[in-house]
Structure formats: C-alpha cells, structure tokens
Design a protein around this motif. Structure first.
Motif, mmCIF file in Angstrom:
data_model
loop_
_atom_site.group_PDB
_atom_site.id
_atom_site.type_symbol
_atom_site.label_atom_id
_atom_site.label_comp_id
_atom_site.label_asym_id
_atom_site.label_seq_id
_atom_site.Cartn_x
_atom_site.Cartn_y
_atom_site.Cartn_z
ATOM 1 N N PRO A 40 27.767 48.424 33.593
ATOM 2 C CA PRO A 40 28.132 48.054 32.251
ATOM 3 C C PRO A 40 28.835 48.765 31.404
ATOM 4 O O PRO A 40 29.526 48.040 30.516
ATOM 5 C CB PRO A 40 26.413 47.844 31.728
ATOM 6 N N GLY A 41 28.882 49.915 31.898
ATOM 7 C CA GLY A 41 30.030 50.779 31.130
ATOM 8 C C GLY A 41 31.503 50.865 31.336
ATOM 9 O O GLY A 41 32.162 51.273 30.859
ATOM 10 N N ASP A 42 31.708 49.771 32.606
ATOM 11 C CA ASP A 42 33.071 49.704 32.729
ATOM 12 C C ASP A 42 33.430 48.007 32.647
ATOM 13 O O ASP A 42 32.545 47.416 32.636
ATOM 14 C CB ASP A 42 33.287 49.779 34.334
ATOM 15 N N VAL A 43 34.765 47.774 32.536
ATOM 16 C CA VAL A 43 35.191 46.568 32.629
ATOM 17 C C VAL A 43 34.775 45.944 33.692
ATOM 18 O O VAL A 43 35.085 46.416 34.922
ATOM 19 C CB VAL A 43 36.668 46.523 32.426
ATOM 20 N N LEU A 44 34.301 44.758 33.867
ATOM 21 C CA LEU A 44 33.771 44.082 34.964
ATOM 22 C C LEU A 44 35.143 43.670 35.686
ATOM 23 O O LEU A 44 36.042 42.863 35.213
ATOM 24 C CB LEU A 44 32.976 42.785 34.528
ATOM 25 N N PRO A 45 35.086 43.819 36.980
ATOM 26 C CA PRO A 45 36.384 43.256 37.824
ATOM 27 C C PRO A 45 36.334 41.971 37.793
ATOM 28 O O PRO A 45 35.442 41.162 37.667
ATOM 29 C CB PRO A 45 36.110 43.964 38.949
ATOM 30 N N ALA A 46 37.429 41.448 37.945
ATOM 31 C CA ALA A 46 37.791 39.923 38.219
ATOM 32 C C ALA A 46 37.066 39.244 39.434
ATOM 33 O O ALA A 46 36.886 40.055 40.291
ATOM 34 C CB ALA A 46 39.262 39.658 38.453
ATOM 35 N N GLY A 47 36.406 38.268 39.102
ATOM 36 C CA GLY A 47 35.409 37.814 40.081
ATOM 37 C C GLY A 47 33.975 38.481 40.464
ATOM 38 O O GLY A 47 33.154 38.142 41.069
ATOM 39 N N GLY A 48 33.728 39.676 39.716
ATOM 40 C CA GLY A 48 32.499 40.333 39.524
ATOM 41 C C GLY A 48 32.552 41.582 40.198
ATOM 42 O O GLY A 48 33.547 41.923 40.800
ATOM 43 N N ASP A 49 31.554 42.168 40.397
ATOM 44 C CA ASP A 49 31.322 43.596 40.897
ATOM 45 C C ASP A 49 31.084 43.420 42.321
ATOM 46 O O ASP A 49 30.612 42.306 42.848
ATOM 47 C CB ASP A 49 29.974 44.192 40.374
ATOM 48 N N PRO A 50 31.639 44.063 43.106
ATOM 49 C CA PRO A 50 31.416 44.284 44.711
ATOM 50 C C PRO A 50 30.174 44.008 45.095
ATOM 51 O O PRO A 50 29.919 43.384 46.251
ATOM 52 C CB PRO A 50 32.277 45.548 45.154
ATOM 53 N N ARG A 70 25.345 30.307 40.484
ATOM 54 C CA ARG A 70 26.302 31.443 40.712
ATOM 55 C C ARG A 70 27.575 31.119 40.082
ATOM 56 O O ARG A 70 28.168 29.959 40.578
ATOM 57 C CB ARG A 70 26.343 31.620 42.207
ATOM 58 N N LYS A 71 28.080 31.874 39.309
ATOM 59 C CA LYS A 71 29.142 31.712 38.611
ATOM 60 C C LYS A 71 30.421 33.044 39.103
ATOM 61 O O LYS A 71 29.780 33.764 40.123
ATOM 62 C CB LYS A 71 29.361 31.871 37.191
ATOM 63 N N ALA A 72 31.511 33.091 38.658
ATOM 64 C CA ALA A 72 32.206 34.291 39.130
ATOM 65 C C ALA A 72 31.756 35.494 38.610
ATOM 66 O O ALA A 72 32.162 36.091 37.402
ATOM 67 C CB ALA A 72 33.819 34.109 38.533
ATOM 68 N N GLY A 73 30.787 36.349 39.209
ATOM 69 C CA GLY A 73 30.425 37.495 38.688
ATOM 70 C C GLY A 73 29.165 37.692 37.854
ATOM 71 O O GLY A 73 28.513 38.682 37.547
ATOM 72 N N TYR A 74 28.416 36.468 37.760
ATOM 73 C CA TYR A 74 27.294 36.265 37.059
ATOM 74 C C TYR A 74 26.480 35.124 37.598
ATOM 75 O O TYR A 74 27.000 34.295 38.128
ATOM 76 C CB TYR A 74 27.243 36.327 35.603
ATOM 77 N N ILE A 75 25.088 35.221 37.194
ATOM 78 C CA ILE A 75 24.293 34.169 37.443
ATOM 79 C C ILE A 75 24.148 33.234 36.074
ATOM 80 O O ILE A 75 23.590 34.205 35.096
ATOM 81 C CB ILE A 75 23.024 34.502 38.258
ATOM 82 N N GLU A 76 24.137 32.008 36.064
ATOM 83 C CA GLU A 76 23.678 31.388 34.836
ATOM 84 C C GLU A 76 22.626 30.515 35.074
ATOM 85 O O GLU A 76 22.096 30.076 36.006
ATOM 86 C CB GLU A 76 25.068 30.367 34.356
#
Length: 209
Positions: A40-50, A70-76
């Motif tokens: 959370p202290g870094d900018v989230l990469p495009a498409g989410g964290d590896p 499931r979305k690009a980098g998060y769960i809604e």
C-alpha cells in the motif's frame, strides 16, 4: 519527513514474499468495496500486484454471501452500509522449517464511523471520524506497538501506540490514508491445518480525510 521506500519499512522477520504485502479495503461513499493485496505504500502496478492472484476468497465480517468479482488488481464486493471489515488467513501458506514454521493472517477495515472493533486485530477510531486510534487485539489495547501511516501521496511515517494503545495520526492533506500494524504471536499454533511457531497478525485501516 523524507519518504522511505515501503519495502524497507516492512517487517524483516517475514518471508521475502510476504514481508511487504498487506490486504486493505477501499470504499467510496456507499459504493462497492474494493479489496487489494499488495504494497500500500507504493503505487499499484497496472493490472495489480504480481501476488494478487493469491488473494482468492477474503471473508467479510460479519459474513456475507455477496458475490465477489475479480477486477484488474482488486476484488469488488457489494457490502452493507457502514464500515467494511475483511479477514483472510489463506493468502500465503505457512513457510519455513518444520517446528519453526511461520504464517500470516490479514485483517482489513475501511471506514472510521464506528468506534468499536469487529476483528481479532483492528485499528479502531477513538470516536467517529477521529484522527486518534486504538490498536486492539482480542478486545485489549496493544501498547508500545508501531503503526505505519501512509498518506494519499505515499508519504510514510511510523508512530507508536502509548500505554493505552493509542496513536494520533498527523494529517498532511486530504485524501485516502492507510494505517497498518502487526502483532506477532508465538507458541504452539495452527494455520491452514499446519503447525506454526510464529503467527503474524497484520491489520490495515483505510479512510478518507
């Protein structure tokens, strides 16, 4: 204060994979909650964290049958009105040697409208929308424990709970803040049907100032 790389501030005792990762929840107004795994202290990469693929089925507290998408980098997920709480003990399997294994459980909350805890480890506002918080473990405050404050522009600062388990957050700007804290438990413990000697309980709280 100079911003430090978040990975350098993470607990060195954790495994290289788990050490810099957190689960956190974001919510805008009464809209759906977004559940993240990453740094959370870094900018989230495009498409989410590896490592995002390891976040399979976080559980809402109280339990909910709402569909998780499931979305690009998060769960809604649609969540009831009010603060949102999530727990997940299955992101990373226990690691290390037999007899010395370690594990991690994540607790996440979004919102600061309720001055009470609903998770085993939680960062709780002392009053609705307050800028002071109590770190609570199983109903009891945790004194002398570090809480990391991450501001909307990713500026980071560590503060330490006082004798009553409280901290005051230094607001720098408007936007979404993330607080994170860790409590380490040692003993004859069990996680994912495996014996572990050390269990890291990691809590996050997000809110908009």
């Amino acid at each position: 204060m100079r911003k430090l790389p978040f990975a350098l501030l993470a607990l060195v005792a954790l495994s290289p994979v788990a050490q810099a990762h957190e689960v956190w929840v974001e919510r805008d107004g009464s809209g759906p909650a977004r559940i993240y795994l990453g740094e959370p202290g870094d900018v989230l990469p495009a498409g989410g964290d590896p490592e995002f693929e390891k976040l399979k089925a976080p559980r809402l507290v109280p339990a909910s049958t709402a569909q998780q998408t499931r979305k690009a980098g998060y769960i809604e997920v649609a969540a009831p009105a009010g603060d949102v709480r999530v727990i997940d003990d299955s992101v990373f399997a226990p690691w290390g040697e037999d007899g010395k294994k370690e594990g991690v459980i994540y607790y996440a909350r979004a919102g600061r409208t309720e001055a009470k805890a609903g998770l085993p480890l939680e960062i709780v506002p002392t009053a609705a929308h307050a800028n002071s918080f109590t770190l609570i473990r199983d109903g009891k405050p945790l004194a002398d424990t570090k809480v990391m404050v991450i501001s909307p522009d990713k500026w980071s600062k560590n503060v330490t709970t006082d004798a009553q388990g409280r901290v005051t957050v230094p607001f720098r700007e408007r936007g979404r803040y993330i607080l994170t804290a860790t409590h380490t438990e040692k003993g004859d413990l069990t996680l994912a049907d495996q014996k572990v000697a050390t269990l890291y309980h990691i809590a996050t709280l997000t809110f908009v100032n």
